[in-house]
Design an enzyme around this catalytic site. Structure first.
Site, PDB file in Angstrom:
ATOM      1  N   PHE A 113     -62.841  -0.785   3.646  1.00  0.00           N
ATOM      2  CA  PHE A 113     -63.716  -0.522   2.506  1.00  0.00           C
ATOM      3  C   PHE A 113     -63.497   0.897   2.001  1.00  0.00           C
ATOM      4  O   PHE A 113     -63.567   1.866   2.757  1.00  0.00           O
ATOM      5  CB  PHE A 113     -65.179  -0.710   2.912  1.00  0.00           C
ATOM      6  N   GLU A 114     -63.187   1.036   0.726  1.00  0.00           N
ATOM      7  CA  GLU A 114     -62.998   2.330   0.075  1.00  0.00           C
ATOM      8  C   GLU A 114     -64.203   2.559  -0.822  1.00  0.00           C
ATOM      9  O   GLU A 114     -64.345   1.921  -1.877  1.00  0.00           O
ATOM     10  CB  GLU A 114     -61.688   2.343  -0.704  1.00  0.00           C
TER      11      GLU A 114
END
Length: 419
Positions: free
Chosen positions: A226-227
């Site tokens: 997850f960015e």
């Protein structure tokens, strides 16, 4: 076959993809307005930092809305042209039952070039110097604000985030080029699933199954870490699951056409699957079994087992690896598309894949002199100070084999990539 369709609608008179600029997009949009106003609608959804229009193009009348955007990184151009080839297919074959089914089942929205200022410079970031794809929370870029506003207004059921990836990307373990990589991005740190992300995974599975016969072993899966700043991840968090398509390296000189064709097949396949139910019915196992990308696992060219002069000492046996990718350079005041490369690896390179491998046994690798010879010429070995090969050096080399005459060497091959 979708590839047969692409052969009939593909654009023939094109500059190399890195040279497709906003003016070309404007011309293609005008053509849609003029030749198919009954099929396509167009609006200016916003403007770039330097005032270039951000076009929102849409077609179809179906209840399910999807949103595609391309080239939020200015140096990632493949899908921009592929989108207009998709539009050409819809325009030309609008009365065909296959296209009519798409028009009736979907409303397809697209922003073909989200970062025209970056495209003008062939750079990743926008004119402010900001990576638009890391601006989903701060929204300091007008391009990012435009995409966010469009998603909020349309509330699409699925998004397609279209990119190019590093030409050093390989498929895990096989070391083949990751010509296409897919991902259903996570919408939270836990990388959990909800119905939307499951649908995105199934659409990826459909694309994978469609492309595998054309590029066996050359499809990878992008990391789903997850960015927190990225648009794909946050658009999923905001309620629109996304499919990431990353276009990667290709082994032959016709890479522009080959990669556009793969994008066209992927997009048509995915849109049709959303209409005919194949997406919902797809096997999640086909997504889960996509091997992961291997960053920096691929080289453009590897010379195996040649004699090399390092910065000190005598010549030694080593593999030499060149990394190269499409780029834009200025020549006589004009922009030209080139394949730029440098020496990226030196030593034992058995763990790397390569688009091309040269047997270097019996050969010596040295830099090209200012006035390079031709292949087949016989030359003396350059002075020791001009024989040094090191990582980071331009990939301008010649492969020499000792000639029968003492002190002379035959030029077996010239290797020349742009700086």
């Amino acid at each position: 076959m979708i590839t047969d369709i692409w052969n009939t609608v593909r654009f023939h008179e094109l500059p190399p993809l890195p040279l497709v600029r906003h003016a070309q997009v404007e011309a293609w949009v005008r053509r849609l307005r003029e030749e198919a106003p009954d099929v396509f609608q167009v609006e200016t959804a916003g403007h770039s930092v330097e005032g270039r229009a951000l076009h929102h193009v849409w077609f179809g009348r179906g209840p399910r809305h999807v949103l595609l955007w391309s080239q939020m990184h200015g140096d990632e151009p493949t899908a921009t042209t592929a989108l207009f080839e998709l539009f050409e297919y819809i325009r030309r074959d609008r009365e065909h039952p296959r296209v009519e089914a798409l028009l009736a089942g979907l409303t397809v929205h697209a922003v073909p070039m989200l970062n025209p200022d970056g495209a003008e410079r062939f750079q990743r970031v926008n004119a402010q110097g900001i990576d638009i794809n890391r601006d989903a929370l701060m929204l300091q870029t007008p391009e990012g604000r435009t995409l966010k506003a469009l998603r909020d207004r349309l509330q699409p059921s699925l998004g397609f985030n279209l990119h190019n990836q590093d030409w050093r990307t390989a498929v895990e373990k096989t070391r083949k080029p990751a010509s296409i990589s897919l991902l259903a991005p996570a919408f939270d740190e836990a990388r959990g699933d909800n119905p939307g992300r499951v649908l995105a995974k199934k659409v990826c599975a459909v694309i994978r199954d469609a492309l595998e016969p054309f590029i066996p072993g050359q499809i990878g899966r992008y990391s789903d870490a997850f960015e927190v700043r990225a648009f794909g991840d946050n658009i999923g968090r905001w309620g629109t699951p996304t499919v990431l398509i990353e276009t990667g390296p290709w082994p032959t000189a016709d890479h522009d056409e080959a990669l556009r064709r793969l994008n066209f097949v992927a997009l048509v396949t995915a849109l049709e699957a959303l209409v005919n139910g194949q997406a919902e019915a797809a096997d999640l196992g086909s997504y889960d079994s996509i091997p992961l990308n291997e960053s920096k696992g691929l080289l453009r060219l590897v010379v195996k087992g040649a004699q090399v002069f390092g910065e000190a000492g005598e010549a030694f046996t080593a593999d030499l690896g060149v990394a190269a990718s499409p780029a834009v350079r200025k020549r006589a005041g004009a922009a030209v598309a080139v394949m730029a490369g440098e020496i990226a690896e030196l030593g034992d390179l058995r763990v790397f894949g390569a688009l091309e491998t040269v047997d270097g046994a019996g050969l010596t690798v040295v830099p090209l002199p200012p006035e390079p010879p031709k292949e087949g010429d016989t030359v003396p070995l350059p002075p020791r100070g001009n024989c040094t090969v090191r990582v980071g050096q331009p990939a301008e080399l010649m492969l020499l084999r000792a000639a029968p005459a003492p002190g002379l060497w035959r030029v077996e091959r010239l290797i020349r990539f742009e700086r």
